[in-house]
Scaffold this motif. Structure first.
Motif, PDB file in Angstrom:
ATOM      1  N   SER A  56       0.828  -1.205   0.000  1.00 24.03           N
ATOM      2  CA  SER A  56       0.000   0.000   0.000  1.00 24.03           C
ATOM      3  C   SER A  56       0.858   1.250   0.000  1.00 24.03           C
ATOM      4  O   SER A  56       0.541   2.233  -0.685  1.00 24.03           O
ATOM      5  CB  SER A  56      -0.945   0.002   1.194  1.00 24.03           C
ATOM      6  OG  SER A  56      -0.232  -0.012   2.421  1.00 24.03           O
ATOM      7  N   GLU A  69      -3.759   5.312   3.668  1.00 21.64           N
ATOM      8  CA  GLU A  69      -5.064   5.434   3.037  1.00 21.64           C
ATOM      9  C   GLU A  69      -5.292   6.782   2.365  1.00 21.64           C
ATOM     10  O   GLU A  69      -6.428   7.166   2.069  1.00 21.64           O
ATOM     11  CB  GLU A  69      -6.200   5.116   4.029  1.00 21.64           C
ATOM     12  CG  GLU A  69      -6.117   3.702   4.571  1.00 21.64           C
ATOM     13  CD  GLU A  69      -7.395   3.207   5.226  1.00 21.64           C
ATOM     14  OE1 GLU A  69      -8.423   3.910   5.141  1.00 21.64           O
ATOM     15  OE2 GLU A  69      -7.368   2.109   5.812  1.00 21.64           O
ATOM     16  N   MET A  76      -6.541   2.524  -5.141  1.00 24.44           N
ATOM     17  CA  MET A  76      -5.830   1.337  -4.660  1.00 24.44           C
ATOM     18  C   MET A  76      -6.312   0.096  -5.393  1.00 24.44           C
ATOM     19  O   MET A  76      -5.515  -0.708  -5.894  1.00 24.44           O
ATOM     20  CB  MET A  76      -6.020   1.182  -3.153  1.00 24.44           C
ATOM     21  CG  MET A  76      -5.283  -0.022  -2.565  1.00 24.44           C
ATOM     22  SD  MET A  76      -3.483   0.107  -2.722  1.00 24.44           S
ATOM     23  CE  MET A  76      -3.150   1.345  -1.453  1.00 24.44           C
TER      24      MET A  76
END
Length: 291
Positions: A56, A69, A76
Motif C-alpha cells: 500500500s 489510506e 488502490m
C-alpha cells in the motif's frame, strides 16, 4: 528474460487460493515480495516466487501520495486489480485498515478483493483517522467479518492476514506491546485469520518468542529499510512462516536511483550504470507477456 503467457498459465482463483493457503500451513518460511505496479509484479513472477503481495505504501508513493489510506480505495483497487488480473501467481493485497472502521467495511473490502482476482488481503487493526488501535472486540469482529465474507463468496481458502500494530508503535513499552500483540494475534487467528502479521519485529529472539507465543498461528513479519533482518535460514529456525518485503523493495529501488543521480550530478560523472539496466526491448516483452 522470457515472459510468461498468462493466457496459457493462469490457474483458477480457487487453485491460486489453495496454493497460497498451503504456503502458510506446510511449514518452513517463504519470502513474499511486494509489488507496486505491473512491471514490479512481473519481475517477481519471473524470479520464480510462488506468490506476491502488493504494498500500500509503494502504490501510494508511486501515485505521488503519502501512505496511510491517502490514495483512497478506488485508486488502490485499480492498481491491485490490474496486478491480480495480469499476473498468474496468487496475489494478496495490502488493503490497509479495510477502508472503514466497521466489520461491514472489512467484509466489503474482502468481497472487492475477491472480485478483483485476489486470494488474500492484509487488514490492519489501527484506525487511520485516530492512529489508535481499534477496540479488541471490534478488531476481532472485523476479522471474522472478512473471513465470513470470503466463505460466502465461495473462496474459503482466502488468506486473511490480520495485522496488529502494538509492537510497531511500541504501545506501553516493549513488554506490554509484545504481550498485547500476542493476545490480539491469537484472537484474530481464532476468529479465522489464516496468518497474523506483527510488524516491528526485527530481533531474532523477539521473532522466536512471538512465533512460540501465538503458535499454531502462522507468523508474518516485515523487512523494513534501515533495520537489519536476520538471514532467512535463521528465521526459519525461529518458527517464522512468512517474510513480507513490504515497501522495502520499492524504497531500495528509489534509494539506488537517489544515489545514482547524486553521482550523475558530479562533474566527473560516468554512465556505466546503463549497461546493467533492463533493455527497452526486454521491458517491452516483459509487460506485453502479462497482458
Amino acid at each position: 528474460m522470457t515472459a510468461l503467457h498468462p493466457s496459457l498459465t493462469h490457474p483458477s482463483q480457487a487453485e491460486k487460493a489453495a496454493r497460497f493457503a498451503a504456503l502458510h500451513r506446510d511449514g518452513g518460511c517463504f519470502v513474499l515480495p511486494n509489488a507496486w505496479d505491473l512491471p514490479s509484479a512481473a519481475l517477481i513472477a519471473e524470479a520464480g516466487f510462488p506468490a506476491l503481495a502488493t504494498t500500500s505504501s509503494g502504490i501510494a508513493f508511486a501515485g505521488g501520495l503519502a501512505d496511510g489510506e491517502k490514495i483512497g480505495v478506488e485508486r488502490m483497487f485499480a492498481v491491485v486489480s490490474d496486478i491480480a488480473r495480469r499476473v498468474p501467481l496468487p496475489v494478496t493485497g495490502d488493503l490497509e485498515s479495510g477502508y472503514g472502521p466497521t466489520p461491514e467495511h472489512v467484509a466489503q473490502a474482502v468481497r472487492r478483493a475477491i472480485d478483483a482476482g485476489m486470494v488474500g488481503a492484509n487488514i490492519e487493526d489501527t484506525d487511520p483517522a485516530t492512529r489508535q488501535l481499534f477496540d479488541p472486540d471490534l478488531s476481532v469482529a472485523r476479522i471474522r467479518a472478512g473471513v465470513d465474507a470470503a466463505r460466502a463468496a465461495g473462496l474459503p481458502d482466502f488468506v486473511l492476514n490480520a495485522r496488529t500494530d502494538p509492537v510497531l508503535f511500541n504501545m506501553g513499552g516493549p513488554d506490554a506491546a509484545f504481550a498485547e500483540a500476542a493476545r490480539r494475534a491469537k484472537a484474530y487467528f481464532d476468529a479465522g485469520a489464516k496468518s497474523v502479521f506483527v510488524p516491528g519485529l526485527f530481533d531474532l529472539d523477539a521473532i522466536t518468542r512471538m512465533a512460540a507465543a501465538i503458535a499454531p498461528a502462522p507468523l508474518n513479519v516485515m523487512v523494513s529499510t534501515g533495520r537489519p533482518m536476520p538471514p532467512l535460514q535463521d528465521l526459519r529456525r525461529a518458527g517464522l512462516r512468512r517474510l513480507t518485503l513490504g515497501g522495502s523493495l520499492m524504497l531500495a529501488t528509489y534509494g539506488f536511483t537517489q544515489r545514482l543521480l547524486a553521482d550523475l550530478a558530479k562533474p566527473d560523472a560516468t554512465f556505466g550504470y546503463a549497461a546493467d539496466g533492463i533493455t527497452h526491448v526486454a521491458m517491452t516483452r516483459l509487460v506485453e507477456g502479462y497482458r
